[in-house]
Scaffold this motif. Structure first.
Motif, PDB file in Angstrom:
ATOM      1  N   GLN A  65       4.769  24.032  -2.975  1.00 41.20           N
ATOM      2  CA  GLN A  65       6.208  23.927  -3.209  1.00 41.20           C
ATOM      3  C   GLN A  65       6.711  24.914  -4.258  1.00 41.20           C
ATOM      4  OE1 GLN A  65       8.158  21.966  -1.402  1.00 41.20           O
ATOM      5  NE2 GLN A  65       6.535  20.911  -0.312  1.00 41.20           N
ATOM      6  N   TYR A  66       5.894  25.207  -5.261  1.00 39.99           N
ATOM      7  CA  TYR A  66       6.347  26.047  -6.367  1.00 39.99           C
ATOM      8  C   TYR A  66       6.028  27.528  -6.163  1.00 39.99           C
ATOM      9  CZ  TYR A  66       1.454  25.157  -7.672  1.00 39.99           C
ATOM     10  OH  TYR A  66       0.084  25.020  -7.661  1.00 39.99           O
ATOM     11  N   CYS A  67       5.491  27.881  -4.986  1.00 34.88           N
ATOM     12  CA  CYS A  67       5.064  29.265  -4.778  1.00 34.88           C
ATOM     13  C   CYS A  67       5.651  29.885  -3.515  1.00 34.88           C
ATOM     14  CB  CYS A  67       3.535  29.333  -4.744  1.00 34.88           C
ATOM     15  SG  CYS A  67       2.869  31.005  -4.542  1.00 34.88           S
ATOM     16  N   MET A  68       5.250  29.390  -2.343  1.00 32.34           N
ATOM     17  CA  MET A  68       5.651  30.031  -1.089  1.00 32.34           C
ATOM     18  C   MET A  68       5.831  29.008   0.027  1.00 32.34           C
ATOM     19  SD  MET A  68       1.906  31.837  -0.515  1.00 32.34           S
ATOM     20  CE  MET A  68       2.224  32.507   1.094  1.00 32.34           C
ATOM     21  N   PRO A  69       6.630  27.951  -0.184  1.00 33.96           N
ATOM     22  CA  PRO A  69       6.688  26.851   0.792  1.00 33.96           C
ATOM     23  C   PRO A  69       7.238  27.227   2.156  1.00 33.96           C
ATOM     24  CG  PRO A  69       8.424  26.622  -0.846  1.00 33.96           C
ATOM     25  CD  PRO A  69       7.516  27.703  -1.340  1.00 33.96           C
ATOM     26  N   VAL A 123       0.280  22.398 -12.289  1.00 31.95           N
ATOM     27  CA  VAL A 123       1.722  22.585 -12.471  1.00 31.95           C
ATOM     28  C   VAL A 123       2.386  21.218 -12.320  1.00 31.95           C
ATOM     29  CG1 VAL A 123       3.814  23.717 -11.647  1.00 31.95           C
ATOM     30  CG2 VAL A 123       1.621  24.933 -11.554  1.00 31.95           C
ATOM     31  N   PRO A 124       2.730  20.551 -13.423  1.00 29.78           N
ATOM     32  CA  PRO A 124       3.362  19.230 -13.326  1.00 29.78           C
ATOM     33  C   PRO A 124       4.829  19.365 -12.901  1.00 29.78           C
ATOM     34  CG  PRO A 124       2.325  19.601 -15.481  1.00 29.78           C
ATOM     35  CD  PRO A 124       2.475  20.925 -14.818  1.00 29.78           C
ATOM     36  N   MET A 125       5.229  18.563 -11.901  1.00 24.62           N
ATOM     37  CA  MET A 125       6.592  18.614 -11.379  1.00 24.62           C
ATOM     38  C   MET A 125       7.214  17.228 -11.411  1.00 24.62           C
ATOM     39  SD  MET A 125       5.814  21.145  -8.148  1.00 24.62           S
ATOM     40  CE  MET A 125       4.170  20.445  -7.918  1.00 24.62           C
ATOM     41  N   LYS A 126       8.440  17.172 -11.843  1.00 20.88           N
ATOM     42  CA  LYS A 126       9.131  15.892 -11.979  1.00 20.88           C
ATOM     43  C   LYS A 126       9.298  15.224 -10.622  1.00 20.88           C
ATOM     44  CE  LYS A 126      11.548  17.236 -16.198  1.00 20.88           C
ATOM     45  NZ  LYS A 126      12.845  17.500 -16.865  1.00 20.88           N
ATOM     46  N   GLY A 127       8.930  13.944 -10.580  1.00 21.62           N
ATOM     47  CA  GLY A 127       9.081  13.173  -9.366  1.00 21.62           C
ATOM     48  C   GLY A 127       8.049  13.471  -8.298  1.00 21.62           C
ATOM     49  N   PHE A 152      -2.119  22.991 -18.445  1.00 21.82           N
ATOM     50  CA  PHE A 152      -0.882  22.558 -17.798  1.00 21.82           C
ATOM     51  C   PHE A 152       0.098  23.733 -17.862  1.00 21.82           C
ATOM     52  CE2 PHE A 152      -2.869  18.756 -19.633  1.00 21.82           C
ATOM     53  CZ  PHE A 152      -3.044  18.015 -18.491  1.00 21.82           C
ATOM     54  N   ILE A 153       0.617  24.126 -16.715  1.00 20.20           N
ATOM     55  CA  ILE A 153       1.482  25.302 -16.641  1.00 20.20           C
ATOM     56  C   ILE A 153       2.922  24.879 -16.391  1.00 20.20           C
ATOM     57  CG2 ILE A 153       1.889  27.502 -15.476  1.00 20.20           C
ATOM     58  CD1 ILE A 153      -1.014  27.516 -14.618  1.00 20.20           C
ATOM     59  N   GLU A 154       3.802  25.247 -17.305  1.00 22.43           N
ATOM     60  CA  GLU A 154       5.216  25.002 -17.053  1.00 22.43           C
ATOM     61  C   GLU A 154       5.623  25.757 -15.785  1.00 22.43           C
ATOM     62  OE1 GLU A 154       6.834  24.501 -21.668  1.00 22.43           O
ATOM     63  OE2 GLU A 154       7.431  26.247 -20.472  1.00 22.43           O
ATOM     64  N   TYR A 155       6.401  25.103 -14.953  1.00 21.96           N
ATOM     65  CA  TYR A 155       6.843  25.716 -13.706  1.00 21.96           C
ATOM     66  C   TYR A 155       7.547  27.042 -13.983  1.00 21.96           C
ATOM     67  CZ  TYR A 155       9.986  26.600  -9.785  1.00 21.96           C
ATOM     68  OH  TYR A 155      10.690  27.191  -8.771  1.00 21.96           O
ATOM     69  N   MET A 156       7.134  28.088 -13.252  1.00 24.27           N
ATOM     70  CA  MET A 156       7.719  29.421 -13.405  1.00 24.27           C
ATOM     71  C   MET A 156       8.729  29.645 -12.276  1.00 24.27           C
ATOM     72  SD  MET A 156       4.279  31.605 -14.308  1.00 24.27           S
ATOM     73  CE  MET A 156       3.115  31.022 -15.555  1.00 24.27           C
ATOM     74  N   GLU A 157       9.999  29.683 -12.628  1.00 19.78           N
ATOM     75  CA  GLU A 157      11.048  29.827 -11.626  1.00 19.78           C
ATOM     76  C   GLU A 157      10.866  31.121 -10.836  1.00 19.78           C
ATOM     77  OE1 GLU A 157      11.557  29.283 -14.784  1.00 19.78           O
ATOM     78  OE2 GLU A 157      12.722  27.437 -15.033  1.00 19.78           O
ATOM     79  N   ASN A 158      11.029  31.031  -9.527  1.00 21.53           N
ATOM     80  CA  ASN A 158      10.971  32.228  -8.694  1.00 21.53           C
ATOM     81  C   ASN A 158      11.745  31.969  -7.417  1.00 21.53           C
ATOM     82  OD1 ASN A 158       8.716  31.820  -6.316  1.00 21.53           O
ATOM     83  ND2 ASN A 158       8.225  30.587  -8.117  1.00 21.53           N
ATOM     84  N   VAL A 159      12.235  33.030  -6.813  1.00 26.28           N
ATOM     85  CA  VAL A 159      13.149  32.886  -5.678  1.00 26.28           C
ATOM     86  C   VAL A 159      12.457  32.376  -4.421  1.00 26.28           C
ATOM     87  CG1 VAL A 159      14.688  34.686  -6.536  1.00 26.28           C
ATOM     88  CG2 VAL A 159      12.825  35.315  -4.993  1.00 26.28           C
ATOM     89  N   HIS A 160      11.132  32.339  -4.415  1.00 27.78           N
ATOM     90  CA  HIS A 160      10.398  31.903  -3.230  1.00 27.78           C
ATOM     91  C   HIS A 160      10.068  30.411  -3.248  1.00 27.78           C
ATOM     92  CE1 HIS A 160       9.791  36.106  -2.009  1.00 27.78           C
ATOM     93  NE2 HIS A 160       9.657  36.331  -3.297  1.00 27.78           N
ATOM     94  N   ALA A 161      10.238  29.758  -4.387  1.00 27.13           N
ATOM     95  CA  ALA A 161       9.869  28.353  -4.523  1.00 27.13           C
ATOM     96  C   ALA A 161      10.913  27.437  -3.882  1.00 27.13           C
ATOM     97  CB  ALA A 161       9.709  28.002  -5.991  1.00 27.13           C
ATOM     98  N   HIS A 162      10.521  26.183  -3.684  1.00 27.83           N
ATOM     99  CA  HIS A 162      11.455  25.178  -3.163  1.00 27.83           C
ATOM    100  C   HIS A 162      12.552  24.932  -4.198  1.00 27.83           C
ATOM    101  CE1 HIS A 162      13.027  21.492  -1.451  1.00 27.83           C
ATOM    102  NE2 HIS A 162      12.256  21.666  -0.396  1.00 27.83           N
ATOM    103  N   ASP A 163      13.786  24.853  -3.754  1.00 26.11           N
ATOM    104  CA  ASP A 163      14.930  24.734  -4.656  1.00 26.11           C
ATOM    105  C   ASP A 163      14.883  23.486  -5.530  1.00 26.11           C
ATOM    106  OD1 ASP A 163      15.992  27.072  -3.682  1.00 26.11           O
ATOM    107  OD2 ASP A 163      17.363  26.096  -2.271  1.00 26.11           O
ATOM    108  N   GLU A 164      14.225  22.433  -5.050  1.00 29.44           N
ATOM    109  CA  GLU A 164      14.269  21.160  -5.762  1.00 29.44           C
ATOM    110  C   GLU A 164      13.163  21.008  -6.812  1.00 29.44           C
ATOM    111  OE1 GLU A 164      14.273  18.073  -2.850  1.00 29.44           O
ATOM    112  OE2 GLU A 164      16.175  18.706  -1.949  1.00 29.44           O
ATOM    113  N   VAL A 165      12.295  21.995  -6.941  1.00 27.37           N
ATOM    114  CA  VAL A 165      11.196  21.885  -7.896  1.00 27.37           C
ATOM    115  C   VAL A 165      11.715  21.935  -9.327  1.00 27.37           C
ATOM    116  CG1 VAL A 165       9.110  22.998  -8.804  1.00 27.37           C
ATOM    117  CG2 VAL A 165       9.483  22.869  -6.338  1.00 27.37           C
TER     118      VAL A 165
END
Length: 321
Positions: A26-30, A159-163, A185-198
């Motif tokens: 979800q946080y990389c290339m969904p 990569v911990p994700m809320k919910g 533990f890696i804070e989520y790194m925003e990127n244009v390819h990830a799922h919008d809801e992450v």
């Protein structure tokens, strides 16, 4: 020796051998289709190795093999052996999702690999499947156990994700603690390819969760690593990677090479120079000049801390994260 204009010695090269991946996290290339760059567009292992020799001769001491998922590229152990045989004391490591690791661990160790970073975002099969969009947990955990068995040192990334998996922070910490593996533990790194809801957890939220069960001490940063380390009362250490803080970049000593020959000075920048033509011509002097130019142009810090900065359009699966 390679030194950038901010007086940082660059001695770490991350080499992506493929952008292909068998997960769709979800946080990389969904949303990326299961396709791949045609083989003829990639540098061969011999061509990658020709450049790696240049980098080692110029002062690179640490090499990490990444992807996509590097184990999807055939004969990876042969490539690793090339590097190990050329410079046996180089710090040679790999980042993998571990899905194919069980059958490859012994070959990798025999080739000269000594360390692995493995992504484990959940210990619950249904959650792991939701994140990776594939039933992955069994093979991943089996791969980790085999790696430990053959003598590979393993670090775990989460990569911990809320919910999604934020309720498993302590579970994964204890899973790693029991096996003598460091967890980061890696804070989520925003990127244009990830799922919008992450939505990721920041370091304060993570420390609050861990502090609800354990006391810990701040150990600070370990050399050039981007991980901020903490020590539990029993001596076990865990790390948190905080890309949104300036400390993430202050001691950065790395550059990245893609499978297509793009040499990238910073994970979160689109700027790059290609070594492909030089390597294919066998022009080692030109490859060395390109390497030095990329190091010279390495930016002071990434763009996460710039509220007006645009997210890089280059995907993490191209650069290995």
């Amino acid at each position: 020796m390679l030194v950038d204009k901010f007086d940082r010695t660059v001695d770490y090269l991350r080499v992506s051998v493929t952008e292909r991946c068998n997960f769709r996290c979800q946080y990389c290339m969904p949303e990326k289709p299961f396709s791949w760059v045609p083989k003829e567009k990639l540098l061969s292992f011999e061509e990658l190795f020709a450049f790696i020799k240049v980098a080692i001769d110029e002062g690179v001491k640490k090499i990490r093999i990444t992807g996509g998922e590097p184990l999807l590229r055939e004969d990876l152990d042969v490539f690793i052996k090339m590097i190990h045989d050329y410079k046996p004391d180089v710090d040679l490591a790999m980042t993998t999702n571990a899905f194919l690791l069980k059958g490859a661990a012994q070959r990798l160790y025999d080739a000269g690999l000594r360390r692995l970073n493995v992504s484990v975002d959940s210990l619950k099969p249904e959650v792991a499947e939701k994140i990776a969009q594939k039933d992955v947990l069994g093979p991943v955990l089996a791969g980790i156990e085999e790696a430990l068995k053959v003598g590979l040192k393993v670090k775990v990334n989460m990569v911990p994700m809320k919910g999604v998996n934020d309720g498993e922070v302590l579970d994964i910490l204890e899973y790693c603690k029991e096996r003598g593996m460091v967890v980061r533990f890696i804070e989520y790194m925003e990127n244009v390819h990830a799922h919008d809801e992450v939505k990721g957890l920041d370091s304060e939220e993570l420390l609050s969760i861990i502090g609800s069960r354990y006391s810990y001490e701040d150990e600070g940063f370990d050399g050039h690593s981007p991980s901020h380390y903490y020590k539990l009362g029993d001596g076990y250490e865990f790390g948190i990677i905080e890309p949104h803080k300036d400390d993430f970049c202050k001691k950065c000593n790395r550059i990245r090479l893609t499978a297509e020959g793009q040499l990238i000075p910073c994970l979160y920048f689109d700027e790059a120079m290609s070594i492909k033509d030089a390597v294919k011509r066998g022009d080692i002097k030109m490859a060395a000049l390109i390497l030095k130019e990329v190091v010279k142009n390495k930016p002071e810090k990434n763009r996460w801390s710039d509220p007006d900065g645009e997210h890089s359009k280059r995907a993490f699966y191209e650069t290995g994260g």
